[in-house]
Design a protein around this motif. Structure first.
Motif, PDB file in Angstrom:
ATOM      1  N   ALA A   1       0.826  -1.204   0.000  1.00  0.00           N
ATOM      2  CA  ALA A   1       0.000   0.000   0.000  1.00  0.00           C
ATOM      3  C   ALA A   1       0.866   1.262   0.000  1.00  0.00           C
ATOM      4  N   ALA A   2       1.927   1.258   0.808  1.00  0.00           N
ATOM      5  CA  ALA A   2       2.788   2.437   0.906  1.00  0.00           C
ATOM      6  C   ALA A   2       3.494   2.725  -0.419  1.00  0.00           C
ATOM      7  N   LEU A   3       3.944   1.692  -1.103  1.00  0.00           N
ATOM      8  CA  LEU A   3       4.625   1.901  -2.382  1.00  0.00           C
ATOM      9  C   LEU A   3       3.681   2.479  -3.428  1.00  0.00           C
ATOM     10  N   GLN A   4       2.461   2.013  -3.419  1.00  0.00           N
ATOM     11  CA  GLN A   4       1.498   2.519  -4.402  1.00  0.00           C
ATOM     12  C   GLN A   4       1.176   3.990  -4.166  1.00  0.00           C
ATOM     13  N   GLU A   5       1.181   4.408  -2.908  1.00  0.00           N
ATOM     14  CA  GLU A   5       0.749   5.769  -2.587  1.00  0.00           C
ATOM     15  C   GLU A   5       1.896   6.766  -2.499  1.00  0.00           C
ATOM     16  N   HIS A   6       3.089   6.296  -2.116  1.00  0.00           N
ATOM     17  CA  HIS A   6       4.156   7.237  -1.785  1.00  0.00           C
ATOM     18  C   HIS A   6       5.434   7.087  -2.600  1.00  0.00           C
ATOM     19  N   SER A   7       5.588   6.015  -3.344  1.00  0.00           N
ATOM     20  CA  SER A   7       6.883   5.718  -3.950  1.00  0.00           C
ATOM     21  C   SER A   7       6.879   5.919  -5.459  1.00  0.00           C
TER      22      SER A   7
ATOM     23  N   ASP B   1      15.721   3.640  -8.824  1.00  0.00           N
ATOM     24  CA  ASP B   1      15.974   4.769  -7.936  1.00  0.00           C
ATOM     25  C   ASP B   1      15.672   4.386  -6.494  1.00  0.00           C
ATOM     26  N   ARG B   2      14.606   3.620  -6.283  1.00  0.00           N
ATOM     27  CA  ARG B   2      14.263   3.192  -4.926  1.00  0.00           C
ATOM     28  C   ARG B   2      15.370   2.329  -4.337  1.00  0.00           C
TER      29      ARG B   2
ATOM     30  N   ASP C   1      13.864   7.996  10.182  1.00  0.00           N
ATOM     31  CA  ASP C   1      13.070   9.216  10.031  1.00  0.00           C
ATOM     32  C   ASP C   1      12.652   9.456   8.587  1.00  0.00           C
ATOM     33  N   PHE C   2      13.364   8.874   7.639  1.00  0.00           N
ATOM     34  CA  PHE C   2      12.960   8.959   6.242  1.00  0.00           C
ATOM     35  C   PHE C   2      11.557   8.379   6.048  1.00  0.00           C
ATOM     36  N   HIS C   3      11.181   7.433   6.920  1.00  0.00           N
ATOM     37  CA  HIS C   3       9.899   6.753   6.782  1.00  0.00           C
ATOM     38  C   HIS C   3       8.756   7.447   7.538  1.00  0.00           C
ATOM     39  N   LYS C   4       9.059   8.504   8.282  1.00  0.00           N
ATOM     40  CA  LYS C   4       8.016   9.146   9.096  1.00  0.00           C
ATOM     41  C   LYS C   4       6.801   9.613   8.291  1.00  0.00           C
TER      42      LYS C   4
ATOM     43  N   ASN D   1       0.382  -9.298  -4.647  1.00  0.00           N
ATOM     44  CA  ASN D   1      -0.315  -8.018  -4.738  1.00  0.00           C
ATOM     45  C   ASN D   1       0.143  -7.271  -5.994  1.00  0.00           C
ATOM     46  N   LYS D   2      -0.310  -6.055  -6.134  1.00  0.00           N
ATOM     47  CA  LYS D   2       0.015  -5.270  -7.325  1.00  0.00           C
ATOM     48  C   LYS D   2       1.523  -5.049  -7.461  1.00  0.00           C
ATOM     49  N   THR D   3       2.204  -4.813  -6.333  1.00  0.00           N
ATOM     50  CA  THR D   3       3.629  -4.526  -6.379  1.00  0.00           C
ATOM     51  C   THR D   3       4.432  -5.752  -6.792  1.00  0.00           C
TER      52      THR D   3
END
Length: 303
Positions: A48-54, A62-63, A89-92, A182-184
């Motif tokens: 979910a986080a990759l789909q929304e933020h990455s 690049d990731r 903190d990069f993940h905050k 999943n999608k990723t």
């Protein structure tokens, strides 16, 4: 939630004498970077986080580039606590609402712990496939070092453990109750068909010519080294011909690594840190007084 077994609070030191130091920077680990990423992304929160933020779906290389270097620095550069805090903190800001309606945060300790475990599981897998497999005692030491590594982040110990029994039970728990296709992970399986931007270390005119074969080999290696449990969940197939080809590939990699100069056996950032540590240790030894320069032993010191 995973229920920890007794004995979880087992740790071992990091640093130049640790197995983590010796093996985390092994250049052969780059061969299973896609595997490690896919294992991480099988977690529903990371998906979910990759789909929304990455930018993973538009620039996956690049990731990897942004993720690997700071974590390597935690092990091989001075001030690991400060470097670990930067990684944490990069993940905050990475939080949101998953498609099923549940809230997520990348710094949820259970989620961050899974990502952490995949790093030292990759150390074990690299040696299993391309090096000298660890003994059971060495695996236990590496996992104990993993708890020390985790504590650099300043995160909760709630999901953490450092003993081998908990590691094996946790691994089984994740396959049976948490990880999923999943999608990723679907994108990762077909990434060789995507128009991935040119990696920074490859000339731009060359990349369109080699992109498909290079990325195809990466996908094949992810499949080749994937745990059977993951293949079952992902629906990936593996043939006898694939197995025979991979046996030859493994043998070639092992032989090439032993013949290569030492500096080429390690990721450049790791090698630089190793060299700095060696130079520092040599400098300290050179400033130590010789035996005849030591002060005489006092009789009161003898007992």
């Amino acid at each position: 939630m995973f229920d920890k077994l007794p004995g979880w609070n087992t740790s071992a030191p990091l640093g130049p004498n640790s197995l983590t130091w010796k093996h985390f920077g092994d250049i052969r680990s780059m061969l299973i970077l896609g595997r490690a990423g896919t294992l991480q992304n099988m977690h529903p929160v990371l998906n979910a986080a990759l789909q929304e933020h990455s930018t993973f779906f538009t620039d996956p290389m690049d990731r990897f580039d942004r993720s690997v270097a700071p974590i390597q620095a935690m092990i091989y550069q001075p001030d690991p606590e400060s470097r670990a805090r930067k990684v944490r903190d990069f993940h905050k800001p990475i939080k949101g609402l998953a498609p099923e309606g549940t809230r997520y945060h990348a710094l949820d300790p259970e989620v961050f712990w899974w990502t952490h475990v995949t790093f030292y599981e990759s150390i074990i897998a690299t040696q299993e496939f391309f090096g000298t497999p660890f003994t059971e005692a060495e695996k236990a030491q590496l996992i104990a070092e993993g708890l020390t590594w985790w504590r650099l982040y300043g995160m909760s110990d709630r999901p953490a453990f450092g003993d081998y029994e908990n590691y094996r039970a946790y691994w089984l728990h994740m396959w049976q109750e948490v990880l999923q296709s999943n999608k990723t992970t679907t994108f990762a399986a077909t990434i060789h068909k995507a128009k991935v931007p040119t990696p920074p270390f490859i000339p731009k005119p060359l990349w369109p010519l080699i992109r498909y074969p290079v990325m195809s080999i990466g996908v094949w290696l992810s499949n080749a080294t994937m745990p059977p449990e993951a293949r079952n969940i992902l629906g990936w197939t593996w043939t006898r011909a694939d197995a025979l080809a991979f046996t030859l590939f493994r043998h070639t990699v092992r032989t090439a690594w032993t013949l290569a100069p030492e500096r080429l056996r390690y990721i450049p950032d790791a090698w630089d840190g190793m060299q700095q540590s060696r130079l520092s240790a040599n400098a300290q030894r050179s400033h130590m007084p010789s035996t005849h320069e030591l002060p005489p032993t006092r009789s009161a010191d003898i007992g």
